[in-house]
Design a protein around this motif. Sequence first.
Motif, short mmCIF file in Angstrom:
data_model
loop_
_atom_site.label_atom_id
_atom_site.label_comp_id
_atom_site.label_asym_id
_atom_site.label_seq_id
_atom_site.Cartn_x
_atom_site.Cartn_y
_atom_site.Cartn_z
N ILE A 27 0.83 -1.21 0.00
CA ILE A 27 0.00 0.00 0.00
C ILE A 27 0.87 1.26 0.00
O ILE A 27 0.46 2.29 -0.55
N ASP A 28 2.06 1.21 0.56
CA ASP A 28 2.95 2.37 0.53
C ASP A 28 3.38 2.68 -0.91
O ASP A 28 3.40 3.83 -1.32
N GLN A 29 3.69 1.63 -1.67
CA GLN A 29 4.02 1.84 -3.08
C GLN A 29 2.80 2.36 -3.83
O GLN A 29 2.93 3.23 -4.68
N MET A 30 1.61 1.84 -3.51
CA MET A 30 0.39 2.31 -4.16
C MET A 30 0.18 3.80 -3.88
O MET A 30 -0.22 4.55 -4.76
N ARG A 31 0.48 4.24 -2.66
CA ARG A 31 0.36 5.67 -2.32
C ARG A 31 1.30 6.52 -3.20
O ARG A 31 0.96 7.61 -3.60
N ARG A 32 2.50 5.98 -3.45
CA ARG A 32 3.47 6.71 -4.28
C ARG A 32 3.06 6.73 -5.76
O ARG A 32 3.36 7.66 -6.48
N VAL A 33 2.37 5.69 -6.20
CA VAL A 33 1.94 5.58 -7.60
C VAL A 33 0.87 6.61 -7.95
O VAL A 33 0.93 7.25 -9.00
N TRP A 34 -0.11 6.78 -7.06
CA TRP A 34 -1.23 7.69 -7.35
C TRP A 34 -0.82 9.15 -7.11
O TRP A 34 -0.09 9.46 -6.17
N ALA A 35 -1.31 10.02 -7.95
CA ALA A 35 -1.06 11.47 -7.81
C ALA A 35 -1.75 11.99 -6.55
O ALA A 35 -2.70 11.40 -6.05
N GLU A 36 -1.25 13.10 -6.07
CA GLU A 36 -1.92 13.84 -5.00
C GLU A 36 -3.05 14.64 -5.64
O GLU A 36 -3.02 14.95 -6.83
N GLU A 37 -4.03 15.02 -4.84
CA GLU A 37 -5.18 15.77 -5.36
C GLU A 37 -4.79 17.09 -6.02
O GLU A 37 -5.41 17.51 -6.99
N ASP A 38 -3.74 17.75 -5.51
CA ASP A 38 -3.34 19.04 -6.10
C ASP A 38 -2.56 18.86 -7.40
O ASP A 38 -2.38 19.81 -8.16
N GLN A 39 -2.11 17.64 -7.69
CA GLN A 39 -1.39 17.36 -8.93
C GLN A 39 -2.34 16.95 -10.05
O GLN A 39 -2.05 17.17 -11.23
N ALA A 40 -3.43 16.32 -9.69
CA ALA A 40 -4.40 15.81 -10.66
C ALA A 40 -5.76 15.77 -9.99
O ALA A 40 -6.10 14.80 -9.32
N PRO A 41 -6.53 16.84 -10.14
CA PRO A 41 -7.82 16.89 -9.45
C PRO A 41 -8.77 15.81 -9.97
O PRO A 41 -8.68 15.39 -11.12
N ASP A 42 -9.65 15.36 -9.09
CA ASP A 42 -10.70 14.41 -9.44
C ASP A 42 -10.13 13.06 -9.87
O ASP A 42 -10.46 12.53 -10.93
#
Length: 145
Positions: A27-42
């Motif tokens: 799950i830590d790697q999955m957190r790194r894979v997904w963008a943050e909300e301010d980088q890619a909204p929605d």
Amino acid sequence: MKSRHEIMERVAEANAEFYQAIENGDIDQMRRVWAEEDQAPDLVCVNPGWPLLRGRAEILRAWSLVMANVPYIQYVLTETHIGVSGDVAMVTCEENVLTAEDDSPGFVAGGQVVTTNLFVRTEGGWRLWSHHASPVMLDEDGSED
């Protein structure tokens, strides 16, 4: 400035990291894979048979549940194509999925899923913005309809 080839390699690596996170239950790697909300909204995620997941927290919560409840999963990706336009990249592929859904020795189920993964370029590299996966319906002999 990176060449188009180098950019496509970085996108391919980001895509591979997504599947590695699932296969390893990381799950830590999955957190790194997904963008943050301010980088890619929605942010959005659609998995076969699931309702639409919207927002980073909801998506990561769902992946945590998947990782906690699937003892074994492996992806063999085929027909992978990458398109890049500016700071957005699209990866389409076929996921050939092998999974064990219970603790029975040797129990493995398989299926084929077509997927579109959208990535956005961030200061930290390419991050997942959207994952949309849809099952391929196979006829009785196992071939596509």
